[in-house]
Design a protein around this motif. Structure first.
Motif, PDB file in Angstrom:
ATOM      1  N   HIS A  29       0.869  -1.182   0.000  1.00 22.36           N
ATOM      2  CA  HIS A  29       0.000   0.000   0.000  1.00 22.36           C
ATOM      3  C   HIS A  29       0.902   1.228   0.000  1.00 22.36           C
ATOM      4  O   HIS A  29       1.364   1.655   1.055  1.00 22.36           O
ATOM      5  CB  HIS A  29      -0.909   0.002   1.224  1.00 22.36           C
ATOM      6  CG  HIS A  29      -1.699  -1.261   1.371  1.00 22.36           C
ATOM      7  ND1 HIS A  29      -2.833  -1.512   0.634  1.00 22.36           N
ATOM      8  CD2 HIS A  29      -1.503  -2.352   2.148  1.00 22.36           C
ATOM      9  CE1 HIS A  29      -3.311  -2.705   0.964  1.00 22.36           C
ATOM     10  NE2 HIS A  29      -2.515  -3.234   1.870  1.00 22.36           N
ATOM     11  N   TYR A  30       1.163   1.790  -1.168  1.00 22.25           N
ATOM     12  CA  TYR A  30       2.146   2.855  -1.306  1.00 22.25           C
ATOM     13  C   TYR A  30       1.595   4.228  -0.942  1.00 22.25           C
ATOM     14  O   TYR A  30       0.440   4.537  -1.214  1.00 22.25           O
ATOM     15  CB  TYR A  30       2.697   2.889  -2.737  1.00 22.25           C
ATOM     16  CG  TYR A  30       3.357   1.588  -3.117  1.00 22.25           C
ATOM     17  CD1 TYR A  30       4.629   1.285  -2.666  1.00 22.25           C
ATOM     18  CD2 TYR A  30       2.691   0.657  -3.903  1.00 22.25           C
ATOM     19  CE1 TYR A  30       5.236   0.084  -2.992  1.00 22.25           C
ATOM     20  CE2 TYR A  30       3.287  -0.546  -4.227  1.00 22.25           C
ATOM     21  CZ  TYR A  30       4.550  -0.831  -3.771  1.00 22.25           C
ATOM     22  OH  TYR A  30       5.143  -2.025  -4.087  1.00 22.25           O
ATOM     23  N   SER A  31       2.464   5.015  -0.330  1.00 18.93           N
ATOM     24  CA  SER A  31       2.169   6.417  -0.064  1.00 18.93           C
ATOM     25  C   SER A  31       3.479   7.176  -0.180  1.00 18.93           C
ATOM     26  O   SER A  31       4.559   6.585  -0.079  1.00 18.93           O
ATOM     27  CB  SER A  31       1.560   6.603   1.325  1.00 18.93           C
ATOM     28  OG  SER A  31       2.492   6.249   2.327  1.00 18.93           O
ATOM     29  N   TYR A  38       6.664   4.974   0.818  1.00 19.76           N
ATOM     30  CA  TYR A  38       6.467   3.991   1.881  1.00 19.76           C
ATOM     31  C   TYR A  38       5.435   2.982   1.406  1.00 19.76           C
ATOM     32  O   TYR A  38       4.529   3.319   0.649  1.00 19.76           O
ATOM     33  CB  TYR A  38       5.989   4.684   3.163  1.00 19.76           C
ATOM     34  CG  TYR A  38       6.990   5.689   3.668  1.00 19.76           C
ATOM     35  CD1 TYR A  38       7.959   5.318   4.586  1.00 19.76           C
ATOM     36  CD2 TYR A  38       7.002   6.993   3.180  1.00 19.76           C
ATOM     37  CE1 TYR A  38       8.908   6.231   5.018  1.00 19.76           C
ATOM     38  CE2 TYR A  38       7.956   7.910   3.608  1.00 19.76           C
ATOM     39  CZ  TYR A  38       8.898   7.523   4.528  1.00 19.76           C
ATOM     40  OH  TYR A  38       9.850   8.410   4.952  1.00 19.76           O
ATOM     41  N   ALA A  39       5.567   1.734   1.861  1.00 21.47           N
ATOM     42  CA  ALA A  39       4.660   0.676   1.423  1.00 21.47           C
ATOM     43  C   ALA A  39       3.688   0.248   2.520  1.00 21.47           C
ATOM     44  O   ALA A  39       2.952  -0.712   2.364  1.00 21.47           O
ATOM     45  CB  ALA A  39       5.462  -0.526   0.925  1.00 21.47           C
ATOM     46  N   ILE A  59       8.860  -7.006   4.616  1.00 21.90           N
ATOM     47  CA  ILE A  59       7.740  -6.753   3.702  1.00 21.90           C
ATOM     48  C   ILE A  59       7.935  -5.401   3.017  1.00 21.90           C
ATOM     49  O   ILE A  59       7.793  -5.283   1.803  1.00 21.90           O
ATOM     50  CB  ILE A  59       6.394  -6.774   4.460  1.00 21.90           C
ATOM     51  CG1 ILE A  59       6.167  -8.120   5.128  1.00 21.90           C
ATOM     52  CG2 ILE A  59       5.242  -6.445   3.503  1.00 21.90           C
ATOM     53  CD1 ILE A  59       5.025  -8.122   6.146  1.00 21.90           C
ATOM     54  N   GLU A  60       8.288  -4.389   3.807  1.00 17.70           N
ATOM     55  CA  GLU A  60       8.489  -3.036   3.268  1.00 17.70           C
ATOM     56  C   GLU A  60       9.568  -3.030   2.190  1.00 17.70           C
ATOM     57  O   GLU A  60       9.372  -2.476   1.104  1.00 17.70           O
ATOM     58  CB  GLU A  60       8.875  -2.085   4.408  1.00 17.70           C
ATOM     59  CG  GLU A  60       9.074  -0.648   3.988  1.00 17.70           C
ATOM     60  CD  GLU A  60       7.788   0.152   3.866  1.00 17.70           C
ATOM     61  OE1 GLU A  60       7.859   1.285   3.379  1.00 17.70           O
ATOM     62  OE2 GLU A  60       6.718  -0.341   4.254  1.00 17.70           O
ATOM     63  N   ALA A  61      10.705  -3.633   2.491  1.00 18.42           N
ATOM     64  CA  ALA A  61      11.811  -3.653   1.528  1.00 18.42           C
ATOM     65  C   ALA A  61      11.427  -4.408   0.259  1.00 18.42           C
ATOM     66  O   ALA A  61      11.731  -3.970  -0.853  1.00 18.42           O
ATOM     67  CB  ALA A  61      13.056  -4.264   2.161  1.00 18.42           C
ATOM     68  N   GLN A  62      10.746  -5.534   0.407  1.00 16.79           N
ATOM     69  CA  GLN A  62      10.326  -6.299  -0.770  1.00 16.79           C
ATOM     70  C   GLN A  62       9.354  -5.497  -1.628  1.00 16.79           C
ATOM     71  O   GLN A  62       9.469  -5.477  -2.852  1.00 16.79           O
ATOM     72  CB  GLN A  62       9.687  -7.626  -0.333  1.00 16.79           C
ATOM     73  CG  GLN A  62      10.680  -8.608   0.224  1.00 16.79           C
ATOM     74  CD  GLN A  62      10.013  -9.834   0.834  1.00 16.79           C
ATOM     75  OE1 GLN A  62       8.888  -9.780   1.342  1.00 16.79           O
ATOM     76  NE2 GLN A  62      10.725 -10.956   0.803  1.00 16.79           N
ATOM     77  N   CYS A  63       8.411  -4.813  -0.982  1.00 14.44           N
ATOM     78  CA  CYS A  63       7.462  -3.981  -1.732  1.00 14.44           C
ATOM     79  C   CYS A  63       8.190  -2.885  -2.507  1.00 14.44           C
ATOM     80  O   CYS A  63       7.922  -2.661  -3.692  1.00 14.44           O
ATOM     81  CB  CYS A  63       6.449  -3.339  -0.779  1.00 14.44           C
ATOM     82  SG  CYS A  63       5.194  -4.456  -0.123  1.00 14.44           S
TER      83      CYS A  63
END
Length: 125
Positions: A29-31, A38-39, A59-63
């Motif tokens: 979920h990008y912003s 940020y994801a 999860i954040e890094a992969q996104c």
């Protein structure tokens, strides 16, 4: 031991696994905030994603890597072989574009790589 007790013990024993557990895939979920993206899972710049378990930083890094065009594999929060390879490709790309050594090409998303990754995705290089 009676036959009934023996049978009960066998029946109540846990069943054997039918195969490997399937990793949960997460949705990104990008912003954006300023020049950074940020994801929705981790907003810091210091935690190194774990290769041995699911983490918000993983999860954040992969996104972010996927959004930047580097394939980390399944977005499952475990920063394994595919994710590290994607991070190395990203780090090398940043160095190539800069024309000098900006990031260590080690596959580790740490305090130097996080801001570059967030900026790269936000700038849509």
């Amino acid at each position: 031991m009676t036959t009934a007790a023996l049978i009960t013990g066998i029946i109540s024993a846990p069943a054997a696994s039918a195969g490997p557990a399937v990793a949960q895939a997460y949705t990104c979920h990008y912003s954006e905030s300023g020049a950074y993206t940020y994801a929705g899972y981790y907003s810091g710049n210091t935690v190194i994603p774990s290769s041995s378990g699911v983490s918000s930083a993983g999860i954040e890094a992969q996104c972010l890597l996927r959004e930047a065009g580097f394939n980390p594999g399944t977005i499952d929060g475990v920063f394994g072989t595919n994710s590290k390879a994607a991070a190395r490709e990203f780090q090398a790309r940043v160095n190539d574009r800069a024309g000098y050594h900006v990031l260590d090409v080690d596959g580790i998303v740490g305090s130097a790589t996080w801001p570059e990754l967030r900026y790269y995705v936000g700038a849509h290089w």
